[in-house]
Motif scaffolding. Structure first.
Motif, mmCIF file in Angstrom:
data_model
loop_
_atom_site.group_PDB
_atom_site.id
_atom_site.type_symbol
_atom_site.label_atom_id
_atom_site.label_comp_id
_atom_site.label_asym_id
_atom_site.label_seq_id
_atom_site.Cartn_x
_atom_site.Cartn_y
_atom_site.Cartn_z
ATOM 1 N N PHE A 1 33.369 45.694 37.069
ATOM 2 C CA PHE A 1 34.470 44.755 36.883
ATOM 3 C C PHE A 1 34.817 43.930 38.121
ATOM 4 O O PHE A 1 35.721 43.099 38.067
ATOM 5 C CB PHE A 1 35.719 45.492 36.392
ATOM 6 N N SER A 2 34.122 44.150 39.206
ATOM 7 C CA SER A 2 34.384 43.343 40.391
ATOM 8 C C SER A 2 33.654 42.005 40.296
ATOM 9 O O SER A 2 32.597 41.913 39.657
ATOM 10 C CB SER A 2 33.913 44.082 41.651
ATOM 11 N N PRO A 3 34.199 40.945 40.915
ATOM 12 C CA PRO A 3 33.461 39.684 40.976
ATOM 13 C C PRO A 3 32.080 39.887 41.592
ATOM 14 O O PRO A 3 31.868 40.810 42.390
ATOM 15 C CB PRO A 3 34.358 38.813 41.869
ATOM 16 N N LEU B 1 40.502 36.842 42.025
ATOM 17 C CA LEU B 1 40.293 38.164 41.423
ATOM 18 C C LEU B 1 40.686 38.223 39.957
ATOM 19 O O LEU B 1 40.295 39.153 39.247
ATOM 20 C CB LEU B 1 41.072 39.224 42.207
ATOM 21 N N LEU C 1 43.646 45.758 36.251
ATOM 22 C CA LEU C 1 42.709 46.476 35.393
ATOM 23 C C LEU C 1 42.194 47.733 36.096
ATOM 24 O O LEU C 1 42.149 48.816 35.500
ATOM 25 C CB LEU C 1 41.542 45.556 35.025
ATOM 26 N N LEU C 2 41.803 47.601 37.367
ATOM 27 C CA LEU C 2 41.274 48.760 38.091
ATOM 28 C C LEU C 2 42.387 49.728 38.501
ATOM 29 O O LEU C 2 42.156 50.930 38.600
ATOM 30 C CB LEU C 2 40.506 48.295 39.326
ATOM 31 N N HIS D 1 42.354 39.242 36.719
ATOM 32 C CA HIS D 1 43.083 40.453 36.317
ATOM 33 C C HIS D 1 42.412 41.725 36.842
ATOM 34 O O HIS D 1 42.754 42.834 36.402
ATOM 35 C CB HIS D 1 43.172 40.540 34.787
ATOM 36 N N THR D 2 41.457 41.587 37.763
ATOM 37 C CA THR D 2 40.696 42.754 38.220
ATOM 38 C C THR D 2 41.589 43.812 38.835
ATOM 39 O O THR D 2 41.403 45.012 38.608
ATOM 40 C CB THR D 2 39.619 42.325 39.227
ATOM 41 N N LEU E 1 38.028 38.272 34.631
ATOM 42 C CA LEU E 1 37.350 39.206 35.530
ATOM 43 C C LEU E 1 36.787 38.373 36.669
ATOM 44 O O LEU E 1 35.711 37.791 36.555
ATOM 45 C CB LEU E 1 36.254 39.969 34.797
ATOM 46 N N GLY E 2 37.542 38.323 37.774
ATOM 47 C CA GLY E 2 37.225 37.347 38.794
ATOM 48 C C GLY E 2 37.417 35.960 38.195
ATOM 49 O O GLY E 2 38.400 35.687 37.511
ATOM 50 N N ARG F 1 47.465 37.075 36.124
ATOM 51 C CA ARG F 1 46.227 36.693 36.805
ATOM 52 C C ARG F 1 46.548 36.186 38.213
ATOM 53 O O ARG F 1 47.543 35.493 38.428
ATOM 54 C CB ARG F 1 45.523 35.592 36.021
#
Length: 443
Positions: free
Chosen positions: A180-182, A14, A20-21, A16-17, A42-43, A10
């Motif tokens: 999945f973005s903040p 952000l 993950l992406l 784990h974004t 996620l964020g 982490r």
């Protein structure tokens, strides 16, 4: 009780974004090593991912009434409204009662006869020997056309069908970034946001106009839209408002078409990589179809084709299902308070070697009789599970089987040498590009 184990990697803000992406498949398949219930970010938002079939089944089926839809569905509400994908509670149950008859076996047989078989047959008739086709794009266009013609009669749906073909590929290209973005990212005036919002607005406007026109027309055109407009709740006698019909149409289009088109693209890519599988597939369609287009009643005889479909759906499912705890819950000995975000990743479950030995190997025979007898509930859930099982869980395999068999009865699709094909994770695992050469099997 133990706390859920945090997943390493982490970063501030952000979470784990980024990993993950960057590589969602690698990220989600790594999670079981950290525990049965793990925590990702996620964020700034913590999400608890369950990594075993038993816990997935608990969340989706056994204790489904303890959960509402979660974060990803909240992000998609501006597009889906209160359709089945995003609604909760009594509204979801009522809408499911109204929508599910449109996906009954008799109706699906009708869609197959009048739309799937017809359009698949027209496609294979139009190809020419030696032609190089962008197969993934052809499948996307075919599946969107089938969806559009299933939903709308020709008289009402021409403008809607044109907008479907234009807007849905744009939205699907950017939906994962949005999901999945903040939250602050989705409000930035960056090109992905502008394109997604513009396409969604156009699609909603055209579908809304089509629903109003169909309501005013009042006739039953034998399409899915007519069924939705005429549906009445057995408990109350009430039907859907135009807004509710609109939201269900948007949901059906955007959640169903992508999965089917991607599955068909990977189906023929895998045939091109596995000659033995291709030979068995062609032998079966030759015996059952003898060169003609596949029909609904052929599907029970296309046994090996069905195994290939199952294996494709195992390898290329939607990325994740999100839920939010409505009350305090216990998962795998971990206590989670009401409001906790909980996730089930089909990728995590479908690639677990405990249930699928050598999980990266493409093996349709893992679905042979007897080999799945010990598969636990929750290990294979391409369409979810429980009370919120996707309404298209029969429609999609039917369409994949009919289209694939119809193509295979006439043509081989041969990979173009030197073109590297890899998965791009968008709403689903799309091939980056899939050019294939059309080779006739019959002269």
């Amino acid at each position: 009780m133990p706390n859920p184990r945090p997943v390493p990697g982490r970063v501030p803000v952000l979470g784990h974004t980024v990993p993950l992406l960057r590589d969602p498949l690698k990220f989600f398949t790594s999670l079981p090593a950290h525990g049965e219930v793990v925590k990702i970010q996620l964020g700034p938002l913590p999400v608890h991912v369950v990594t075993t079939p038993e816990l997935a089944w608990q969340v989706l089926a056994t204790d489904a009434d303890k959960f509402d839809k979660g974060l990803v569905f909240d992000k998609m509400r501006p597009l889906f409204g209160d359709g089945l994908a995003t609604s909760n509670g009594e509204l979801n149950r009522r809408q499911r009662r109204l929508v599910m008859p449109a996906f009954g076996r008799t109706r699906i047989a009708g869609y197959a006869e009048h739309t799937m078989t017809k359009l698949a047959g027209e496609l294979v008739e139009a190809w020419r020997p030696g032609e190089v086709v962008e197969f993934d794009r052809r499948m996307q266009d075919l599946v969107l056309t089938i969806a559009g013609q299933t939903l709308f009669s020709t008289a009402l749906g021409d403008e809607a069908l044109a907008e479907i073909r234009h807007s849905i590929p744009v939205m699907l290209k950017y939906v994962l970034i949005r999901a999945f973005s903040p939250k602050f990212v989705e409000k930035l005036p960056i090109p992905p946001n502008r394109r997604f919002d513009a396409a969604a607005a156009r699609l909603r406007e055209v579908i809304g106009e089509t629903v109003v026109a169909a309501r005013e027309d009042g006739a039953d055109h034998g399409d899915l839209l007519s069924m939705l407009l005429l549906a009445r709740d057995e408990e109350t006698g009430e039907g859907m408002s135009d807004r509710q019909v609109h939201d269900e149409v948007i949901t059906i289009l955007t959640t169903g078409a992508e999965t089917t088109a991607v599955a068909l693209a990977w189906f023929f890519h895998e045939l091109g990589q596995h000659p033995d599988v291709e030979r068995r597939f062609h032998a079966e369609v030759d015996e059952v179809l003898d060169g003609r287009a596949a029909r609904f009643e052929d599907l029970p005889d296309l046994v090996y084709t069905h195994r290939i479909v199952n294996e494709i759906l195992r390898r290329t499912p939607p990325l994740i299902l999100m839920r939010r705890a409505r009350e305090d819950v216990e998962l795998g000995g971990v206590a989670l308070p009401a409001g906790s975000e909980v996730a089930v990743s089909q990728h995590t479950l479908h690639r677990d070697p405990r249930w699928f030995p050598d999980p990266d190997r493409f093996d349709p025979d893992r679905w042979a009789p007897g080999r799945t007898a010990e598969l636990p509930k929750g290990a294979y859930i391409p369409f979810g599970a429980g009370a919120r099982l996707c309404p298209g869980h029969v429609f999609a395999p039917t369409e994949i089987g009919i289209v694939a068999a119809t193509i295979g009865a006439r043509w081989r699709l041969v990979p173009v040498p030197g073109r590297k094909v890899y998965a791009q994770i968008k709403a689903t695992m799309q091939p980056n590009r899939l050019p294939m050469t059309v080779v006739p099997r019959r002269t």
